[in-house]
Design an enzyme around this catalytic site. Structure first.
Site, short mmCIF file in Angstrom:
data_model
loop_
_atom_site.label_atom_id
_atom_site.label_comp_id
_atom_site.label_asym_id
_atom_site.label_seq_id
_atom_site.Cartn_x
_atom_site.Cartn_y
_atom_site.Cartn_z
N GLY A 135 0.84 -1.20 0.00
CA GLY A 135 0.00 0.00 0.00
C GLY A 135 0.88 1.25 0.00
O GLY A 135 0.58 2.24 0.67
N GLN B 245 -1.69 7.42 1.62
CA GLN B 245 -1.31 8.58 2.43
C GLN B 245 -0.21 8.22 3.43
O GLN B 245 0.77 8.93 3.57
CB GLN B 245 -2.55 9.10 3.17
CG GLN B 245 -2.32 10.41 3.91
CD GLN B 245 -3.36 10.67 4.99
OE1 GLN B 245 -4.12 9.78 5.38
NE2 GLN B 245 -3.40 11.89 5.48
N LEU B 246 -0.40 7.11 4.10
CA LEU B 246 0.58 6.68 5.09
C LEU B 246 1.75 5.94 4.44
O LEU B 246 2.91 6.15 4.78
CB LEU B 246 -0.13 5.76 6.10
CG LEU B 246 0.67 5.23 7.27
CD1 LEU B 246 1.20 6.35 8.14
CD2 LEU B 246 -0.23 4.31 8.12
N ILE C 104 -1.23 -1.82 -5.38
CA ILE C 104 -2.06 -2.44 -6.44
C ILE C 104 -1.97 -1.64 -7.74
O ILE C 104 -2.25 -2.15 -8.81
CB ILE C 104 -3.52 -2.58 -5.94
CG1 ILE C 104 -4.30 -3.56 -6.81
CG2 ILE C 104 -4.21 -1.22 -5.87
CD1 ILE C 104 -5.55 -4.08 -6.16
N TYR D 258 -15.73 -0.50 8.31
CA TYR D 258 -14.30 -0.31 8.55
C TYR D 258 -13.95 -0.64 10.00
O TYR D 258 -12.99 -1.37 10.28
CB TYR D 258 -13.96 1.14 8.22
CG TYR D 258 -12.53 1.55 8.46
CD1 TYR D 258 -11.49 0.99 7.74
CD2 TYR D 258 -12.24 2.55 9.39
CE1 TYR D 258 -10.19 1.40 7.94
CE2 TYR D 258 -10.93 2.97 9.60
CZ TYR D 258 -9.92 2.40 8.88
OH TYR D 258 -8.62 2.81 9.07
N1 SER Z 1 -8.76 8.29 9.21
C1 SER Z 1 -9.54 7.09 9.13
C2 SER Z 1 -10.83 7.33 8.48
O1 SER Z 1 -11.32 8.43 8.56
C3 SER Z 1 -9.76 6.54 10.51
O2 SER Z 1 -8.86 5.53 10.74
O3 SER Z 1 -11.38 6.42 7.92
#
Ligand code: SER
Length: 320
Positions: free
Chosen positions: A11, A15-16, A38, A146
């Site tokens: 990944g 962003q990270l 990907i 999530y």
């Molecule tokens: N920054 C993430 C989100 O907003 C939270 O882990 O989905």
């Protein structure tokens, strides 16, 4: 480093991921940190990001081939669907967020790799969780796709540690804010977009309401926390689900007021959408005393210091 193998970041375009690859390459050297995503890259991009491999983490065979090819010993698994996107494709989010994790944990269980980093989130908490200074151990009833996937992932990480001695480590990130890479699909993304729009248009329409306070963190702190955790002595890492991690907390109204110190004409309007319900189910602030005590975590950025970094750097980028 070669006797210890290499590090794979899955990944790496996110962003990270993009910032973590840069941070890891400073420590281990460019050739020892394999970027993967990907996304198909053209020749020029592959050169820019090399060593780079195209990888769908759901393809366990290809993942194993990459691990063998580069003698990978550590994996940072960052590929996931975030909160807002996951609500739109629940079954795909579940598949990616869970089976991606199993593919990596199983490589460690079978001793092909030594160490795993997997990010969790404040999304593991839900409406029944105490919202102020949320403790490390508390009620967790997430009501987003999530959040459910991250909480389940935490349970599996702890299980693999207990049953198979897998050295997996994790942090519950708050919303992450950085200037180098764009966020995608999260509920906390507004806190990045607002700086871009302030610089470009002197105005911003926010998709959360003005008093929606959420836990947030500047990217440099997030990278530091991640690398500190991964480089800590394993005996110090007592929590093998995931650690609470805090930087700062603020609402859209508070960040707007900070931005006005730089752009006095800045205007914010509020038009909450479906992401408001997600934000309303999350904590406002996080108690990270366990991380502070066990492996020495301490953040460096508050809203003021972060805003200065964001505005100075983004201005340069946007003017370029
Ligand atoms: N920054 C993430 C989100 O907003 C939270 O882990 O989905």
């Amino acid at each position: 480093m070669s006797t210890q193998g290499t590090v794979l970041v899955i990944g790496s375009s996110g962003q990270l991921g993009a910032e973590l690859v840069a941070g890891l390459r400073q420590i281990y050297g460019r050739e020892n940190v394999i970027a993967s995503d990907i996304k198909d890259m053209d020749k020029e991009q592959i050169k820019e990001f090399a060593p780079y491999e195209t990888l769908n983490v759901l393809n366990a065979k290809r993942l194993y081939e990459i691990v063998r090819k580069y003698d990978v010993k550590q994996i940072y698994l960052l590929a996931a669907l975030l909160s807002a996107t996951a609500e739109k494709s629940p079954m795909f989010a579940w598949d990616l967020n869970m089976n991606g994790l199993f593919n990596v944990l199983d490589l460690a269980k079978e001793k092909h790799i030594d160490k795993v980093y997997w990010p969790s989130s404040i999304a593991v908490f839900g409406p029944t969780t105490p919202r102020i200074n949320t403790p490390q151990f508390t009620i967790m009833e997430p009501n987003t796709v999530y959040g459910i996937s991250k909480q389940t992932g935490e349970r599996w990480c702890e299980y693999y540690f207990n049953k198979y001695a897998v050295d997996v480590r994790s942090l519950r990130y708050p919303g992450l804010i950085g200037w180098k890479t764009a966020p995608g699909g999260g509920t906390t993304d507004y806190a990045v977009h607002i700086y871009h729009e302030a610089i470009k248009n002197n105005s911003y329409e926010c998709f959360l309401s003005e008093n929606t306070t959420l836990p947030m963190m500047f990217m440099d702190d997030a990278i530091k926390a991640t690398l500190d955790l991964m480089h800590s002595n394993p005996e110090k890492i007592k929590v093998r689900s995931s650690y609470n991690l805090a930087g700062m907390s603020f609402s859209p109204k508070e960040i707007a007021s900070e931005i006005k110190n730089y752009f006095p004409e800045f205007q914010i309007t509020y038009n909450p959408d479906s992401r408001q319900a997600i934000a309303d189910s999350w904590p406002q602030s996080i108690d990270d005393s366990v991380a502070r005590k066990e492996w020495g975590w301490k953040p460096s950025f508050d809203l003021k210091k972060m805003s200065e970094e964001m505005i100075v750097n983004l201005k340069n980028e946007i003017v370029k």
